[in-house]
Write a protein that holds these residues in place. Structure first.
Motif, PDB file in Angstrom:
ATOM      1  N   GLN A 220       0.969  -1.095  -0.170  1.00  0.00           N
ATOM      2  CA  GLN A 220      -0.147  -0.495   0.533  1.00  0.00           C
ATOM      3  C   GLN A 220       0.728   1.399   0.031  1.00  0.00           C
ATOM      4  O   GLN A 220       0.356   2.400  -1.000  1.00  0.00           O
ATOM      5  CB  GLN A 220      -0.772  -0.008   1.340  1.00  0.00           C
ATOM      6  CG  GLN A 220      -1.868   1.085   1.140  1.00  0.00           C
ATOM      7  CD  GLN A 220      -2.985   1.336   2.498  1.00  0.00           C
ATOM      8  OE1 GLN A 220      -2.841   1.266   3.494  1.00  0.00           O
ATOM      9  NE2 GLN A 220      -4.304   0.591   2.544  1.00  0.00           N
ATOM     10  N   ASP A 222       4.221   1.972  -1.275  1.00  0.00           N
ATOM     11  CA  ASP A 222       3.640   1.517  -2.432  1.00  0.00           C
ATOM     12  C   ASP A 222       2.844   2.370  -3.486  1.00  0.00           C
ATOM     13  O   ASP A 222       3.571   3.332  -4.484  1.00  0.00           O
ATOM     14  CB  ASP A 222       4.397   0.197  -3.000  1.00  0.00           C
ATOM     15  CG  ASP A 222       5.867  -0.668  -2.646  1.00  0.00           C
ATOM     16  OD1 ASP A 222       6.736   0.301  -2.399  1.00  0.00           O
ATOM     17  OD2 ASP A 222       6.558  -1.558  -2.878  1.00  0.00           O
ATOM     18  N   CYS A 223       1.419   2.096  -3.364  1.00  0.00           N
ATOM     19  CA  CYS A 223       1.023   2.351  -4.330  1.00  0.00           C
ATOM     20  C   CYS A 223       0.556   3.160  -4.089  1.00  0.00           C
ATOM     21  O   CYS A 223       0.378   4.998  -5.020  1.00  0.00           O
ATOM     22  CB  CYS A 223      -0.568   1.108  -4.071  1.00  0.00           C
ATOM     23  SG  CYS A 223      -2.127   1.954  -4.590  1.00  0.00           S
ATOM     24  N   TRP A 283       2.010  -2.344  -7.667  1.00  0.00           N
ATOM     25  CA  TRP A 283       1.050  -1.496  -6.874  1.00  0.00           C
ATOM     26  C   TRP A 283       1.828  -0.453  -7.261  1.00  0.00           C
ATOM     27  O   TRP A 283       1.324   0.901  -6.721  1.00  0.00           O
ATOM     28  CB  TRP A 283       1.366  -1.976  -5.718  1.00  0.00           C
ATOM     29  CG  TRP A 283       0.554  -2.934  -5.395  1.00  0.00           C
ATOM     30  CD1 TRP A 283       0.267  -4.672  -4.810  1.00  0.00           C
ATOM     31  CD2 TRP A 283      -1.050  -2.661  -5.224  1.00  0.00           C
ATOM     32  NE1 TRP A 283      -0.512  -5.102  -5.246  1.00  0.00           N
ATOM     33  CE2 TRP A 283      -1.821  -4.683  -4.769  1.00  0.00           C
ATOM     34  CE3 TRP A 283      -1.423  -1.519  -4.544  1.00  0.00           C
ATOM     35  CZ2 TRP A 283      -2.882  -4.751  -5.039  1.00  0.00           C
ATOM     36  CZ3 TRP A 283      -3.309  -2.164  -4.659  1.00  0.00           C
ATOM     37  CH2 TRP A 283      -3.444  -3.349  -4.531  1.00  0.00           C
ATOM     38  N   PHE A 284       2.939  -0.252  -7.338  1.00  0.00           N
ATOM     39  CA  PHE A 284       4.219   1.253  -7.610  1.00  0.00           C
ATOM     40  C   PHE A 284       2.573   1.394  -9.058  1.00  0.00           C
ATOM     41  O   PHE A 284       2.140   3.260  -9.293  1.00  0.00           O
ATOM     42  CB  PHE A 284       4.691   1.415  -7.335  1.00  0.00           C
ATOM     43  CG  PHE A 284       5.324   2.435  -8.400  1.00  0.00           C
ATOM     44  CD1 PHE A 284       6.065   3.530  -6.919  1.00  0.00           C
ATOM     45  CD2 PHE A 284       6.017   3.217  -9.307  1.00  0.00           C
ATOM     46  CE1 PHE A 284       6.508   5.401  -7.218  1.00  0.00           C
ATOM     47  CE2 PHE A 284       6.433   3.802  -9.519  1.00  0.00           C
ATOM     48  CZ  PHE A 284       6.558   5.188  -8.819  1.00  0.00           C
ATOM     49  N   ARG A 286      -0.300   0.979 -10.079  1.00  0.00           N
ATOM     50  CA  ARG A 286      -1.352   1.009 -10.295  1.00  0.00           C
ATOM     51  C   ARG A 286      -1.302   2.653  -9.704  1.00  0.00           C
ATOM     52  O   ARG A 286      -2.253   2.638  -9.735  1.00  0.00           O
ATOM     53  CB  ARG A 286      -1.938   0.176  -9.026  1.00  0.00           C
ATOM     54  CG  ARG A 286      -3.456   0.570  -8.596  1.00  0.00           C
ATOM     55  CD  ARG A 286      -4.038  -0.425  -7.617  1.00  0.00           C
ATOM     56  NE  ARG A 286      -4.155  -1.724  -8.149  1.00  0.00           N
ATOM     57  CZ  ARG A 286      -4.327  -3.382  -8.343  1.00  0.00           C
ATOM     58  NH1 ARG A 286      -5.909  -2.578  -6.858  1.00  0.00           N
ATOM     59  NH2 ARG A 286      -5.719  -4.086  -8.841  1.00  0.00           N
ATOM     60  N   GLY A 287      -1.085   2.841  -8.584  1.00  0.00           N
ATOM     61  CA  GLY A 287      -0.622   4.612  -7.693  1.00  0.00           C
ATOM     62  C   GLY A 287      -0.649   5.660  -8.556  1.00  0.00           C
ATOM     63  O   GLY A 287      -1.138   6.393  -8.784  1.00  0.00           O
ATOM     64  N   GLN A 295      -7.234   3.844  -4.568  1.00  0.00           N
ATOM     65  CA  GLN A 295      -6.814   1.989  -5.866  1.00  0.00           C
ATOM     66  C   GLN A 295      -5.760   1.391  -4.872  1.00  0.00           C
ATOM     67  O   GLN A 295      -4.797   0.865  -5.552  1.00  0.00           O
ATOM     68  CB  GLN A 295      -6.286   2.899  -6.561  1.00  0.00           C
ATOM     69  CG  GLN A 295      -7.301   3.250  -8.159  1.00  0.00           C
ATOM     70  CD  GLN A 295      -8.134   1.710  -8.840  1.00  0.00           C
ATOM     71  OE1 GLN A 295      -8.080   1.075  -8.698  1.00  0.00           O
ATOM     72  NE2 GLN A 295      -9.661   2.450  -8.586  1.00  0.00           N
ATOM     73  N   CYS A 296      -5.858   2.038  -4.200  1.00  0.00           N
ATOM     74  CA  CYS A 296      -4.742   1.431  -3.203  1.00  0.00           C
ATOM     75  C   CYS A 296      -5.395   0.776  -2.355  1.00  0.00           C
ATOM     76  O   CYS A 296      -4.704   0.319  -0.858  1.00  0.00           O
ATOM     77  CB  CYS A 296      -3.835   2.586  -2.691  1.00  0.00           C
ATOM     78  SG  CYS A 296      -2.936   3.681  -3.945  1.00  0.00           S
ATOM     79  N   THR A 298      -4.727  -2.644  -0.426  1.00  0.00           N
ATOM     80  CA  THR A 298      -3.958  -3.965  -0.639  1.00  0.00           C
ATOM     81  C   THR A 298      -4.397  -4.841   0.333  1.00  0.00           C
ATOM     82  O   THR A 298      -4.192  -6.183  -0.036  1.00  0.00           O
ATOM     83  CB  THR A 298      -2.815  -3.430  -0.431  1.00  0.00           C
ATOM     84  OG1 THR A 298      -2.316  -2.918   0.980  1.00  0.00           O
ATOM     85  CG2 THR A 298      -1.995  -2.859  -1.601  1.00  0.00           C
TER      86      THR A 298
END
Length: 306
Positions: A220, A222-223, A283-284, A286-287, A295-296, A298
């Motif tokens: 999360q 990372d996102c 995840w990075f 995606r953010g 969108q984060c 997780t």
């Protein structure tokens, strides 16, 4: 990354000229005593690996593994000799770079919190050398950058950037910016109450389950770092060709599977605390691609955090 001349944060606490501040902690023999439990040096090594790259202070990990007192409850004062304020870019470019990135995270998260009807409370970023006192216990440079929820401060020994480039194969200024953004993301999680919710699971779930929760926390972050990168570029347009790839490479190089493969030759998914290289990159991205904190989540995306 065209960062020169941009605003610097005044939330920099420079302890590099302070006198060490190495008190606290302790124990004797072949282990470290933390709270009510005793941890062998093997567990310490695991905790250092888990917290080494872009994570919460390894002392917090030790607290989880020992079942002892939460180190964040032990509040330490700021060190004597520490200074607060801006940094001269010509004499200390690395520190000036960190102060500039921190300032931009303040701008982005202040706007994001305001849009959600909340007020963003800026964290302090502490520059130190070797070791320093934190509200989470003694912080060690060998553990890498970390965020301490007890005092809401990010801690960085700038020598880590050499490790990032030379030993971990992740060069570039935007890779370094990713380090700062990830730690600030832990602060965002703390403000949103996510850190407390996860901490409440201490002692209630197994070590494997706690590791799985840690993975979701890290992915999360990372996102959220990706969300910062999205809005940062929209606001400043300061990224150059190859910058995004630097961050994605850094995310890949510090995946648990990659670190375990390099360090021990085998991969043990049950021991992951930060997520695989593929997960961290995903995840990075995606953010970054969405620019939306929604969108984060997780914790809801079960399949993608396995």
């Amino acid at each position: 990354m065209k960062w020169e001349g941009q605003r610097q944060s005044d939330q920099i606490e420079d302890r590099r000229g302070a006198g060490g501040g190495l008190g606290g902690g302790g124990g004797s023999g072949s282990g470290v005593r933390l709270g009510g439990g005793r941890i062998g040096l093997g567990t310490v090594a695991v905790a250092l690996l888990a917290g080494w790259i872009f994570g919460i202070n390894p002392l917090t990990v030790l607290g989880v593994l020992s079942g002892g007192t939460d180190p964040a409850a032990i509040v330490q004062p700021a060190e004597r000799g520490a200074t607060r304020g801006g940094v001269a870019a010509d004499s200390d470019p690395r520190a000036a770079f960190v102060a500039t990135v921190l300032a931009d995270t303040e701008d982005v998260w202040t706007a994001q919190f305001k849009a959600a009807g909340r007020v963003y409370e800026k964290p302090v970023l502490v520059l130190f050398r070797g070791a320093t006192q934190t509200a989470c216990g003694r912080g060690e440079a060998a553990a890498g950058p970390f965020y301490c929820p007890g005092d809401r401060k990010v801690y960085i020994d700038l020598g880590f950037f050499d490790t990032l480039q030379r030993q971990l194969g992740a060069p570039g200024d935007f890779a370094q910016a990713y380090v700062v953004a990830h730690e600030v993301a832990h602060h965002v999680q703390n403000l949103l109450g996510i850190t407390d919710q996860v901490d409440q699971q201490r002692g209630r779930v197994s070590e494997v389950q706690m590791n799985a929760l840690s993975v979701r926390v890290e992915l999360q972050a990372d996102c959220l770092a990706g969300v910062w990168a999205h809005h940062s570029q929209q606001g400043k347009g300061w990224l150059e060709q190859g910058d995004l790839e630097e961050a994605l490479n850094a995310a890949s190089q510090i995946g648990d599977d990659t670190l375990q493969r390099k360090g021990q030759g085998t991969v043990v998914p049950e021991s992951f605390t930060h997520g695989s290289s593929a997960q961290r990159v995903s995840w990075f991205r995606r953010g970054h691609d969405s620019g939306q904190t929604s969108q984060c989540n997780t914790f809801a995306a079960v399949r993608e955090t396995r």
